[in-house]
Each structure stands twice: as C-alpha cells, then as structure tokens.
Design a protein around this motif. Structure first.
Motif, PDB file in Angstrom:
ATOM      1  N   ARG A  72      -4.038   0.335 -17.690  1.00 48.55           N
ATOM      2  CA  ARG A  72      -3.123  -0.702 -17.193  1.00 48.55           C
ATOM      3  C   ARG A  72      -2.553  -1.502 -18.371  1.00 48.55           C
ATOM      4  O   ARG A  72      -1.365  -1.780 -18.418  1.00 48.55           O
ATOM      5  CB  ARG A  72      -3.816  -1.631 -16.199  1.00 48.55           C
ATOM      6  N   PRO A 125       0.813  -1.218   0.000  1.00 53.30           N
ATOM      7  CA  PRO A 125       0.000   0.000   0.000  1.00 53.30           C
ATOM      8  C   PRO A 125       0.851   1.275   0.000  1.00 53.30           C
ATOM      9  O   PRO A 125       2.081   1.213   0.125  1.00 53.30           O
ATOM     10  CB  PRO A 125      -0.805  -0.120   1.297  1.00 53.30           C
ATOM     11  N   ALA A 126       0.175   2.411  -0.116  1.00 50.46           N
ATOM     12  CA  ALA A 126       0.833   3.718  -0.204  1.00 50.46           C
ATOM     13  C   ALA A 126       1.697   4.007   1.021  1.00 50.46           C
ATOM     14  O   ALA A 126       1.295   3.721   2.157  1.00 50.46           O
ATOM     15  CB  ALA A 126      -0.232   4.808  -0.344  1.00 50.46           C
ATOM     16  N   ALA A 127       2.880   4.556   0.764  1.00 48.30           N
ATOM     17  CA  ALA A 127       3.767   5.055   1.826  1.00 48.30           C
ATOM     18  C   ALA A 127       4.209   3.987   2.822  1.00 48.30           C
ATOM     19  O   ALA A 127       4.481   4.278   3.982  1.00 48.30           O
ATOM     20  CB  ALA A 127       3.123   6.232   2.572  1.00 48.30           C
ATOM     21  N   TYR A 164       1.806   5.641 -13.451  1.00 48.50           N
ATOM     22  CA  TYR A 164       0.411   6.023 -13.223  1.00 48.50           C
ATOM     23  C   TYR A 164       0.302   7.492 -12.795  1.00 48.50           C
ATOM     24  O   TYR A 164      -0.634   8.194 -13.163  1.00 48.50           O
ATOM     25  CB  TYR A 164      -0.225   5.086 -12.188  1.00 48.50           C
ATOM     26  N   ALA A 183      -5.426   4.502 -12.762  1.00 51.58           N
ATOM     27  CA  ALA A 183      -4.935   3.132 -12.578  1.00 51.58           C
ATOM     28  C   ALA A 183      -6.074   2.120 -12.474  1.00 51.58           C
ATOM     29  O   ALA A 183      -5.865   0.928 -12.642  1.00 51.58           O
ATOM     30  CB  ALA A 183      -4.066   3.044 -11.324  1.00 51.58           C
ATOM     31  N   ARG A 206      -7.256   5.799  -0.713  1.00 51.97           N
ATOM     32  CA  ARG A 206      -6.546   5.342  -1.919  1.00 51.97           C
ATOM     33  C   ARG A 206      -6.293   3.834  -1.847  1.00 51.97           C
ATOM     34  O   ARG A 206      -6.462   3.121  -2.832  1.00 51.97           O
ATOM     35  CB  ARG A 206      -5.244   6.133  -2.070  1.00 51.97           C
ATOM     36  N   ALA A 210      -3.634   9.467 -10.052  1.00 51.26           N
ATOM     37  CA  ALA A 210      -2.979   8.212 -10.447  1.00 51.26           C
ATOM     38  C   ALA A 210      -3.875   7.032 -10.110  1.00 51.26           C
ATOM     39  O   ALA A 210      -4.063   6.115 -10.919  1.00 51.26           O
ATOM     40  CB  ALA A 210      -1.634   8.073  -9.732  1.00 51.26           C
ATOM     41  N   SER A 211      -4.440   7.067  -8.915  1.00 52.16           N
ATOM     42  CA  SER A 211      -5.286   5.961  -8.491  1.00 52.16           C
ATOM     43  C   SER A 211      -6.521   5.844  -9.397  1.00 52.16           C
ATOM     44  O   SER A 211      -6.975   4.746  -9.696  1.00 52.16           O
ATOM     45  CB  SER A 211      -5.685   6.188  -7.027  1.00 52.16           C
ATOM     46  N   LYS A 264       7.993   1.048   0.178  1.00 50.87           N
ATOM     47  CA  LYS A 264       8.370   0.215  -0.970  1.00 50.87           C
ATOM     48  C   LYS A 264       9.501   0.837  -1.767  1.00 50.87           C
ATOM     49  O   LYS A 264      10.434   0.163  -2.170  1.00 50.87           O
ATOM     50  CB  LYS A 264       7.198   0.033  -1.949  1.00 50.87           C
ATOM     51  N   ASP A 320      -7.499   1.131  -4.477  1.00 50.25           N
ATOM     52  CA  ASP A 320      -6.525   0.260  -5.156  1.00 50.25           C
ATOM     53  C   ASP A 320      -6.836  -1.221  -4.929  1.00 50.25           C
ATOM     54  O   ASP A 320      -6.575  -2.057  -5.795  1.00 50.25           O
ATOM     55  CB  ASP A 320      -5.097   0.560  -4.660  1.00 50.25           C
ATOM     56  N   GLY A 342       5.392  -1.500  -6.847  1.00 50.25           N
ATOM     57  CA  GLY A 342       4.058  -1.100  -7.286  1.00 50.25           C
ATOM     58  C   GLY A 342       2.972  -1.764  -6.475  1.00 50.25           C
ATOM     59  O   GLY A 342       3.098  -1.910  -5.250  1.00 50.25           O
ATOM     60  N   ARG A 343       1.873  -2.128  -7.168  1.00 52.16           N
ATOM     61  CA  ARG A 343       0.735  -2.750  -6.488  1.00 52.16           C
ATOM     62  C   ARG A 343       0.466  -4.151  -7.029  1.00 52.16           C
ATOM     63  O   ARG A 343      -0.093  -4.984  -6.334  1.00 52.16           O
ATOM     64  CB  ARG A 343      -0.540  -1.914  -6.712  1.00 52.16           C
ATOM     65  N   ARG A 398     -10.543  -2.247  -6.898  1.00 50.10           N
ATOM     66  CA  ARG A 398     -10.812  -2.103  -8.336  1.00 50.10           C
ATOM     67  C   ARG A 398     -10.846  -3.497  -8.983  1.00 50.10           C
ATOM     68  O   ARG A 398     -10.250  -4.451  -8.461  1.00 50.10           O
ATOM     69  CB  ARG A 398      -9.750  -1.215  -8.988  1.00 50.10           C
TER      70      ARG A 398
END
Ligand code: CDP
Length: 209
Positions: A93, A12-14, A39, A87, A168, A83-84, A17, A172, A113-114, A175
């Motif tokens: 994608r 996930p965000a922050a 993205y 994406a 977010r 971006a989200s 990674k 993510d 990434g994710r 989706r």
C-alpha cells in the motif's frame, strides 16, 4: 494546491464504483483512476512470478509500470483474490500511495477504490461510498461475465460468486492497513434499487452540494 477537485468513490466489490466513477469523471471533465487495477496488477505479477500473493510483494508494487495496469488479464477471480492478498500488505500500500496522489495533482481526479476517502485523500472534496447487498453485487458480476448458461449452472455460479465477494469484502474490511470503511464525511449510496443513471444523478447531486 491541487489543480482541480478530488472525488473519492469507495465501496465493496462489484457495487458499481467503476461505472459510476467513469461517468462522474466524464460529467465533471476530470481524469479517472481505477485504483483496484494497481492492486490487481501487483497480484498478477506475483502470480506470474510463481509467488503466493500473501508473501511480501512490495518489489512488484515498486516496479509497477503503466503497461502492467493495461494488461487484459487483470479481471479474473484469481487475480481479484491475489489483489486482495497483496493489498493487505502495508509495504505494498505504501508503495502505491504517491502514484495515486500524483495522479490527481495536476487537474484533480475521480478515483475509485477502498481507501480513497479515508487514507489516500482524507481531504477529498467529495466522498462517496457505493454499496449494495451481496446478492445484488453477485448478480451484477455474473451478468458482466457473460451469464449465458443453464439455470442450474447459473444458480451454482451465482452462489459461488456471492461467496467469493463476501470473503474478499471481509478480508478488505478486516485488514490492519487502510481497511475498507465508510469515511465519517462520506455520502453513502445504496444501489440495490438504482440503475447506473440514477446512481450518477444521486452522486452529482452530492458533488454539487
Ligand atoms: O472490481 P472489484 O470491486 O471486484 O475489485 P477492485 O476494485 O478491482 O479491487 C480488487 C482488490 O484490490 C480489492 O478486493 C482490494 O483488496 C484491493 N484494493 C484496495 O485494497 N484498495 C483500493 N483502493 C482498491 C483495491
């Protein structure tokens, strides 16, 4: 045949990674790609065109250039949200899959990434999923952003950041197209109580197993 190993770093965000993936790439002498920038750049182009990023944005993804990814204005909360939104579009994608695969073809790579370990490289040599609680991640993002403000403002900003990260992550993970999830064969690293050096040590241990 790939010219080297592929290491997938998702989460996930922050969660840290990017920091980990950069250090891993350095330690293992592999190229590094921050796929979030792809993205973010598409989201940025949609905003620049005056378009709602939730509207079809594949034309921006198809025309993406390296210069678009090097822009200095990709790390804002507004661009993260855009971006989200782009994406979540399957056509966006799809337009970016080959770019990511080609990046690793010659020498292998570390990609963060994710969906790297689930959709882009389901056959990655090593899959890592890096995570931390929303409060920890909000604090990291706050400190990254400078973080010099009054205590009351800091409290309010932290709360807003945590809320934005949660929203977010939720988008993510829910989706339909390549949602963020932990690959069955991924090593999960919880980083709440680990500093960057300890996360790297843990990741290298998994990578060398
Ligand atoms: O740095 P941070 O973790 O906040 O975000 P990022 O990695 O730059 O990614 C920004 C957004 O791009 C994410 O919220 C995802 O919606 C999207 N993204 C994605 O869908 N797939 C990826 N491989 C990378 C990013």
């Amino acid at each position: 045949m790939r010219g080297g190993p592929v290491i997938a770093v998702d989460g996930p965000a922050a969660a840290g990674k990017g920091t980990l993936a950069r250090k891993l790439a350095e330690a293992l002498e592999l190229p590094y790609l921050d796929t979030g920038l792809l993205y973010r750049a598409v989201g940025r182009l949609a905003l620049d065109a005056g378009q709602d990023p939730a509207q079809p944005a594949q034309k921006f993804a198809q025309a993406l250039t390296p210069a678009d990814m090097q822009r200095k204005d990709l790390r804002t909360p507004e661009v993260a949200l855009a971006a989200s939104k782009v994406a979540a579009q399957p056509a966006v994608r799809a337009a970016l899959v080959e770019t990511q695969r080609r990046f690793a073809a010659e020498r292998g790579a570390v990609l963060d990434g994710r969906d790297i370990g689930t959709a882009i490289f389901p056959d990655a040599d090593v899959k890592l999923f890096i995570t931390a609680s929303p409060a920890t991640r909000a604090l990291r993002r706050f400190l990254q952003s400078g973080g010099n403000t009054s205590a009351a403002d800091a409290q309010a900003q932290l709360g807003q950041m945590e809320e934005a990260l949660r929203a977010r992550d939720e988008a993510d993970a829910s989706r339909d197209s390549a949602p963020m999830c932990v690959a069955d064969d991924a090593y999960v690293i919880e980083t709440d109580t680990l500093d960057a050096q300890a996360v790297l040590a843990e990741a290298l241990r998994f990578a060398r197993e």
